[in-house]
Design an enzyme around this catalytic site. Structure first.
Site, PDB file in Angstrom:
ATOM      1  N   ASN A 111      -0.412   0.561  -0.010  1.00 40.49           N
ATOM      2  CA  ASN A 111      -0.643   1.925  -0.485  1.00 40.49           C
ATOM      3  C   ASN A 111      -2.116   2.029  -0.889  1.00 40.49           C
ATOM      4  O   ASN A 111      -2.510   1.478  -1.908  1.00 40.49           O
ATOM      5  CB  ASN A 111       0.284   2.184  -1.685  1.00 40.49           C
ATOM      6  CG  ASN A 111       0.033   3.523  -2.336  1.00 40.49           C
ATOM      7  OD1 ASN A 111      -0.703   4.361  -1.818  1.00 40.49           O
ATOM      8  ND2 ASN A 111       0.651   3.734  -3.486  1.00 40.49           N
ATOM      9  N   TRP A 112      -2.880   2.718  -0.063  1.00 39.08           N
ATOM     10  CA  TRP A 112      -4.330   2.771  -0.318  1.00 39.08           C
ATOM     11  C   TRP A 112      -4.703   3.800  -1.382  1.00 39.08           C
ATOM     12  O   TRP A 112      -5.860   3.897  -1.765  1.00 39.08           O
ATOM     13  CB  TRP A 112      -5.081   3.030   0.992  1.00 39.08           C
ATOM     14  CG  TRP A 112      -4.960   1.895   1.972  1.00 39.08           C
ATOM     15  CD1 TRP A 112      -4.387   0.675   1.753  1.00 39.08           C
ATOM     16  CD2 TRP A 112      -5.428   1.861   3.335  1.00 39.08           C
ATOM     17  NE1 TRP A 112      -4.466  -0.111   2.887  1.00 39.08           N
ATOM     18  CE2 TRP A 112      -5.103   0.599   3.875  1.00 39.08           C
ATOM     19  CE3 TRP A 112      -6.090   2.783   4.155  1.00 39.08           C
ATOM     20  CZ2 TRP A 112      -5.421   0.236   5.185  1.00 39.08           C
ATOM     21  CZ3 TRP A 112      -6.391   2.422   5.454  1.00 39.08           C
ATOM     22  CH2 TRP A 112      -6.062   1.158   5.964  1.00 39.08           C
ATOM     23  N   LYS A 113      -3.733   4.596  -1.793  1.00 41.97           N
ATOM     24  CA  LYS A 113      -3.961   5.597  -2.852  1.00 41.97           C
ATOM     25  C   LYS A 113      -5.177   6.467  -2.509  1.00 41.97           C
ATOM     26  O   LYS A 113      -5.463   6.668  -1.328  1.00 41.97           O
ATOM     27  CB  LYS A 113      -4.094   4.907  -4.217  1.00 41.97           C
ATOM     28  CG  LYS A 113      -2.911   3.962  -4.485  1.00 41.97           C
ATOM     29  CD  LYS A 113      -2.822   3.478  -5.903  1.00 41.97           C
ATOM     30  CE  LYS A 113      -1.619   2.554  -6.044  1.00 41.97           C
ATOM     31  NZ  LYS A 113      -1.391   2.104  -7.404  1.00 41.97           N
ATOM     32  N   HIS A 151       6.239   7.902  -6.016  1.00 42.36           N
ATOM     33  CA  HIS A 151       5.375   6.903  -6.661  1.00 42.36           C
ATOM     34  C   HIS A 151       5.155   7.298  -8.120  1.00 42.36           C
ATOM     35  O   HIS A 151       5.034   8.482  -8.435  1.00 42.36           O
ATOM     36  CB  HIS A 151       4.038   6.800  -5.915  1.00 42.36           C
ATOM     37  CG  HIS A 151       3.246   5.610  -6.366  1.00 42.36           C
ATOM     38  ND1 HIS A 151       2.514   5.614  -7.529  1.00 42.36           N
ATOM     39  CD2 HIS A 151       3.120   4.370  -5.841  1.00 42.36           C
ATOM     40  CE1 HIS A 151       1.959   4.421  -7.686  1.00 42.36           C
ATOM     41  NE2 HIS A 151       2.313   3.649  -6.678  1.00 42.36           N
ATOM     42  N   GLU A 210       2.663   7.297  -9.936  1.00 39.55           N
ATOM     43  CA  GLU A 210       1.466   8.128 -10.198  1.00 39.55           C
ATOM     44  C   GLU A 210       1.756   9.589  -9.864  1.00 39.55           C
ATOM     45  O   GLU A 210       1.241  10.500 -10.521  1.00 39.55           O
ATOM     46  CB  GLU A 210       0.278   7.582  -9.386  1.00 39.55           C
ATOM     47  CG  GLU A 210      -0.225   6.267  -9.981  1.00 39.55           C
ATOM     48  CD  GLU A 210      -0.804   5.293  -8.978  1.00 39.55           C
ATOM     49  OE1 GLU A 210      -1.160   5.688  -7.854  1.00 39.55           O
ATOM     50  OE2 GLU A 210      -0.892   4.083  -9.329  1.00 39.55           O
ATOM     51  N   GLU A 220       9.058  -0.389  -8.713  1.00 44.02           N
ATOM     52  CA  GLU A 220       7.706  -0.617  -9.222  1.00 44.02           C
ATOM     53  C   GLU A 220       7.679  -0.352 -10.728  1.00 44.02           C
ATOM     54  O   GLU A 220       7.547   0.803 -11.154  1.00 44.02           O
ATOM     55  CB  GLU A 220       6.720   0.319  -8.527  1.00 44.02           C
ATOM     56  CG  GLU A 220       6.640   0.118  -7.036  1.00 44.02           C
ATOM     57  CD  GLU A 220       5.314   0.629  -6.490  1.00 44.02           C
ATOM     58  OE1 GLU A 220       4.581  -0.176  -5.905  1.00 44.02           O
ATOM     59  OE2 GLU A 220       5.009   1.822  -6.671  1.00 44.02           O
ATOM     60  N   GLY A 231      -1.258  -1.824 -11.119  1.00 46.19           N
ATOM     61  CA  GLY A 231      -2.699  -1.772 -11.330  1.00 46.19           C
ATOM     62  C   GLY A 231      -3.142  -2.423 -12.634  1.00 46.19           C
ATOM     63  O   GLY A 231      -4.279  -2.276 -13.067  1.00 46.19           O
ATOM     64  N   SER A 276       1.048  -5.171  -8.959  1.00 49.68           N
ATOM     65  CA  SER A 276       0.146  -6.322  -9.059  1.00 49.68           C
ATOM     66  C   SER A 276       0.568  -7.514  -8.193  1.00 49.68           C
ATOM     67  O   SER A 276       0.394  -8.667  -8.599  1.00 49.68           O
ATOM     68  CB  SER A 276      -0.046  -6.737 -10.516  1.00 49.68           C
ATOM     69  OG  SER A 276      -0.618  -5.672 -11.252  1.00 49.68           O
ATOM     70  N   GLY A 310      -0.776  -2.228  -3.860  1.00 51.43           N
ATOM     71  CA  GLY A 310      -1.851  -1.278  -4.131  1.00 51.43           C
ATOM     72  C   GLY A 310      -3.203  -1.950  -3.992  1.00 51.43           C
ATOM     73  O   GLY A 310      -3.742  -2.110  -2.894  1.00 51.43           O
ATOM     74  N   GLY A 311      -3.770  -2.388  -5.110  1.00 50.50           N
ATOM     75  CA  GLY A 311      -5.119  -2.954  -5.144  1.00 50.50           C
ATOM     76  C   GLY A 311      -5.394  -3.998  -4.069  1.00 50.50           C
ATOM     77  O   GLY A 311      -6.410  -3.936  -3.372  1.00 50.50           O
TER      78      GLY A 311
HETATM   79  P1  PGA Z   1      -0.867  -2.434  -7.495  1.00 53.62           P
HETATM   80  O1  PGA Z   1      -0.173  -1.047  -7.068  1.00 53.62           O
HETATM   81  O2  PGA Z   1      -0.500  -3.434  -6.426  1.00 53.62           O
HETATM   82  O3  PGA Z   1      -2.342  -2.137  -7.522  1.00 53.62           O
HETATM   83  O4  PGA Z   1      -0.324  -2.796  -8.825  1.00 53.62           O
HETATM   84  C1  PGA Z   1       1.119  -1.006  -6.536  1.00 53.62           C
HETATM   85  C2  PGA Z   1       1.489   0.413  -6.221  1.00 53.62           C
HETATM   86  O5  PGA Z   1       1.101   1.320  -6.965  1.00 53.62           O
HETATM   87  O6  PGA Z   1       2.188   0.697  -5.215  1.00 53.62           O
END
Ligand code: PGA
Length: 249
Positions: free
Chosen positions: A9-11, A94, A96, A166, A172, A212, A233-234
Site C-alpha cells: 500500500n503506497w498510500k 483502511h 487511515e 491491521e 507506521g 510494520s 505500508g512503509g
Molecule cells: P505500515 O503500514 O507497514 O507502514 O505499518 C501498513 C498499512 O497501513 O497497510
C-alpha cells in the site's frame, strides 16, 4: 489451499516519475515465492502502473473507491472507473480512511457491495486501536467491524474478499503485533467467519496481517497458520525490502 498474498500500500506517496522508477526496480527482482503480489499506487498513477506491469505477475490495485456508480460526488472515483483502467481489486476500510475521512462501517458496507457488483475483488481492512487492545476489547471491536460491513453478504461473495487485520497501533509506528498476537486474532477472525458461514468459507478466505511488517519480521509472522500474507505500508516503498517480504514465504 488459501491464496498467499503480499500487497504493498503506497498510500499518498510517489508522483508519476517516482512510481515509474519504483515499478522498474520491482520488475528487476526475482520472485521466489508463490505469493500473489499486488501494489497500490495513488489514483493518478494507476493507469501508468497497469501499463508498466502488464506482462509481470504484479497486480495493480486501488487504495479506495466511492460506493456510487457515478454522479455528483466531486473528487471521488467509482468501481467502473477503476475497472476502465484495468484495476480489478480495491483496498477498502483502511484505518487511515476510517480515522481521517470518517469512513463508517455503513459506508464501507456500501463500498463493498459496489465493488462486488462490479466483479471486483476487495481487500477489506479493519483493526483495533491501542485503547481497545489495552482494555481487552480488541476481539469485540474487530468482530463488530467485520459483522457490520460484511455479514449482510452471501457466502459466495467471500470468493472475492480478502481480509486484512491491521491493528491501528502497529501501523507506521514500527511496533508490530507479535506473531502470536497476529495468529490469535487471525484464528478469532476465522472462527467469527465460521460461526456465520461455516468452515468451508472460513478456511478459504485469505487473512493478511498489516502493521510494520518488514524484511526482518515477515518470515516469522507469515509462518503462523492463519496468517496468509501481509499488507505492507512503509516497507513497500523500497523495492528490495518489499520483495524480501514477498520472498519470505
Ligand atoms: P505500515 O503500514 O507497514 O507502514 O505499518 C501498513 C498499512 O497501513 O497497510
Amino acid at each position: 489451499m488459501r491464496k498467499q498474498i503480499v500487497a504493498g500500500n503506497w498510500k499518498m506517496n510517489n508522483d508519476l516519475s517516482q512510481t515509474e522508477s519504483l515499478i522498474s526496480e520491482l520488475k528487476k527482482i526475482k520472485k521466489t515465492s508463490h505469493a500473489e503480489v499486488m501494489v497500490a499506487p495513488t489514483f493518478t498513477n494507476l493507469l501508468n502502473a497497469v501499463v508498466a506491469l502488464k506482462s509481470s505477475d504484479i497486480e495493480v490495485v486501488a487504495q479506495n473507491m466511492h460506493f456510487a456508480e457515478n454522479g455528483a460526488y466531486t473528487g471521488e472515483i467509482s468501481a467502473s472507473m477503476l475497472k476502465s483502467v484495468g484495476v480489478k481489486t480495491v483496498i477498502l476500510g483502511h484505518s487511515e480512511r476510517r480515522a481521517y475521512f470518517n469512513e463508517t462501517d455503513d459506508m464501507l458496507a456500501k463500498k463493498v457491495d459496489a465493488a462486488l457488483a462490479n466483479s471486483m475483488r476487495v481487500i477489506f481492512c479493519f483493526g483495533e486501536e491501542l485503547a481497545d487492545r489495552k482494555s481487552g476489547n480488541h476481539e469485540q471491536v474487530v468482530e463488530s467491524q467485520i459483522k457490520n460491513a460484511l455479514f449482510h453478504l452471501e457466502a459466495s461473495a467471500f470468493q472475492n474478499i480478502v481480509l486484512a487485520y491491521e491493528p491501528v497501533w502497529a501501523i507506521g509506528t514500527g511496533e508490530t503485533a507479535s506473531p502470536e498476537q497476529a495468529q490469535d486474532m487471525h484464528a478469532f477472525i476465522r472462527k467469527t467467519l465460521s460461526n456465520k458461514y461455516g468452515n468451508t468459507v472460513a478456511n478459504s478466505v485469505s487473512i493478511l496481517y498489516g502493521g510494520s511488517v518488514k524484511p526482518s519480521n515477515a518470515q516469522e509472522i507469515f509462518s503462523k497458520p492463519d496468517v496468509d500474507g501481509g499488507l505492507i505500508g512503509g516497507a513497500a516503498l523500497k523495492a528490495t525490502d518489499f520483495f524480501a517480504i514477498v520472498n519470505a514465504f
